[in-house]
Write a protein that holds these residues in place. Structure first.
Motif, short mmCIF file in Angstrom:
data_model
loop_
_atom_site.label_atom_id
_atom_site.label_comp_id
_atom_site.label_asym_id
_atom_site.label_seq_id
_atom_site.Cartn_x
_atom_site.Cartn_y
_atom_site.Cartn_z
N ILE A 151 0.83 -1.20 0.00
CA ILE A 151 0.00 0.00 0.00
C ILE A 151 0.87 1.26 0.00
O ILE A 151 0.60 2.22 -0.74
CB ILE A 151 -0.95 0.00 1.21
CG1 ILE A 151 -2.03 -1.08 1.02
CG2 ILE A 151 -1.60 1.37 1.41
CD1 ILE A 151 -2.89 -1.31 2.25
N SER A 152 1.92 1.26 0.81
CA SER A 152 2.78 2.45 0.89
C SER A 152 3.43 2.76 -0.45
O SER A 152 3.52 3.93 -0.86
CB SER A 152 3.84 2.27 1.98
OG SER A 152 4.79 1.28 1.62
N TYR A 153 3.87 1.72 -1.16
CA TYR A 153 4.53 1.95 -2.45
C TYR A 153 3.51 2.25 -3.55
O TYR A 153 3.83 2.98 -4.51
CB TYR A 153 5.41 0.77 -2.82
CG TYR A 153 6.76 0.81 -2.13
CD1 TYR A 153 7.72 1.74 -2.52
CD2 TYR A 153 7.06 -0.05 -1.09
CE1 TYR A 153 8.96 1.80 -1.89
CE2 TYR A 153 8.29 0.00 -0.45
CZ TYR A 153 9.23 0.92 -0.85
OH TYR A 153 10.44 0.99 -0.23
N CYS A 154 2.31 1.70 -3.44
CA CYS A 154 1.27 2.06 -4.41
C CYS A 154 0.98 3.55 -4.33
O CYS A 154 0.82 4.23 -5.36
CB CYS A 154 -0.01 1.25 -4.15
SG CYS A 154 0.07 -0.46 -4.70
N LYS A 155 0.92 4.07 -3.12
CA LYS A 155 0.68 5.50 -2.95
C LYS A 155 1.88 6.31 -3.45
O LYS A 155 1.70 7.38 -4.06
CB LYS A 155 0.38 5.81 -1.49
CG LYS A 155 -0.97 5.27 -1.01
CD LYS A 155 -1.36 5.77 0.36
CE LYS A 155 -0.48 5.24 1.45
NZ LYS A 155 -0.96 5.64 2.81
N LYS A 156 3.08 5.82 -3.20
CA LYS A 156 4.28 6.57 -3.60
C LYS A 156 4.40 6.69 -5.11
O LYS A 156 4.75 7.76 -5.64
CB LYS A 156 5.52 5.89 -3.02
CG LYS A 156 6.82 6.58 -3.40
CD LYS A 156 8.02 5.95 -2.72
CE LYS A 156 9.31 6.66 -3.08
NZ LYS A 156 10.49 6.06 -2.39
#
Length: 221
Positions: A200-205
């Motif tokens: 999730i964190s990298y999808c947002k990034k």
């Protein structure tokens, strides 16, 4: 002839077609060797375990048994079983060990759409209208490299992740790939909470998408 381990109708649980009714054709054979693979029964092609199509369809558990079937026989089976889905997912194993053009062309002529799920380690032999999902497998036991030609052909790249190094591997793969017309998904390995949070964190990034293997959460094949 295609070496088939399973054929079943269900709901696609991953990637762009999540929620779409689908017929899955699971082909036998894969030398890639992913440690977290949930279909290890499809890896080996043992001639002693070749059976008739009826035996494959009668399976009640995962086995290494497989049947050799033509594209026309597969189409006839769909009609015999009364499958209503028009989306066909060809997976494995590693489906791109086979030339999938005859199978896909037969299905397209009968009004089906096709999706290929591949590790990207074999040349993708499919018609232009087939949807190609590359789930790149990097540094696996089998020693196969992800092919640039497979990444270039992909309509979506769906990368399994559990650690930061998996993101680094994906970024390296994408350096030489034009992704302007591709969908990029991160898929947490084994539904781990830490892997999901990481994805999730990298999808947002990077403005990528999340694939959460819906079928495993709701308990269907």
């Amino acid at each position: 002839m295609y070496k088939v381990n399973e054929i079943f109708e269900t709901i696609q649980g991953e990637g762009s077609f999540t929620g779409v009714p689908a017929i899955f054709i699971r082909l036998q054979g894969c030398p890639v060797g992913c440690s977290w693979c949930d279909t290890k029964h499809t890896w080996a092609v043992n001639p002693d375990l070749q059976v008739k199509l009826d035996s494959v369809m009668a399976k009640s558990a995962e086995t290494e048994q497989w049947a050799a079937i033509t594209a026309e026989q597969l189409l006839a089976l769909f009609q015999e079983k009364g499958y209503q889905a028009r989306h066909v997912v060809i997976t494995g194993g590693e489906p791109c060990m086979y030339d999938l053009n005859p199978l896909c062309n037969t299905l397209h002529a009968a009004g089906y759409q096709t999706q290929i799920e591949t590790s990207g380690t074999f040349a993708v032999q499919v018609p232009a209208k087939s949807w190609v999902t590359v789930s790149p497998k990097v540094n696996m036991k089998g020693g196969y490299k992800v092919l640039q030609s497979a990444l270039d052909r992909a309509d979506e790249i769906k990368h399994p992740v559990a650690m930061d190094k998996h993101i680094e591997q994906l970024l390296q793969l994408l350096q030489q790939t034009d992704i302007s017309n591709k969908l990029i998904y991160l898929q947490p390995i084994s539904q781990q909470a830490k892997a999901t949070a990481l994805a999730i964190s990298y999808c947002k990034k990077y403005n990528w998408r999340l694939s959460v293997q819906v079928h495993k959460y709701i308990g269907i094949a």
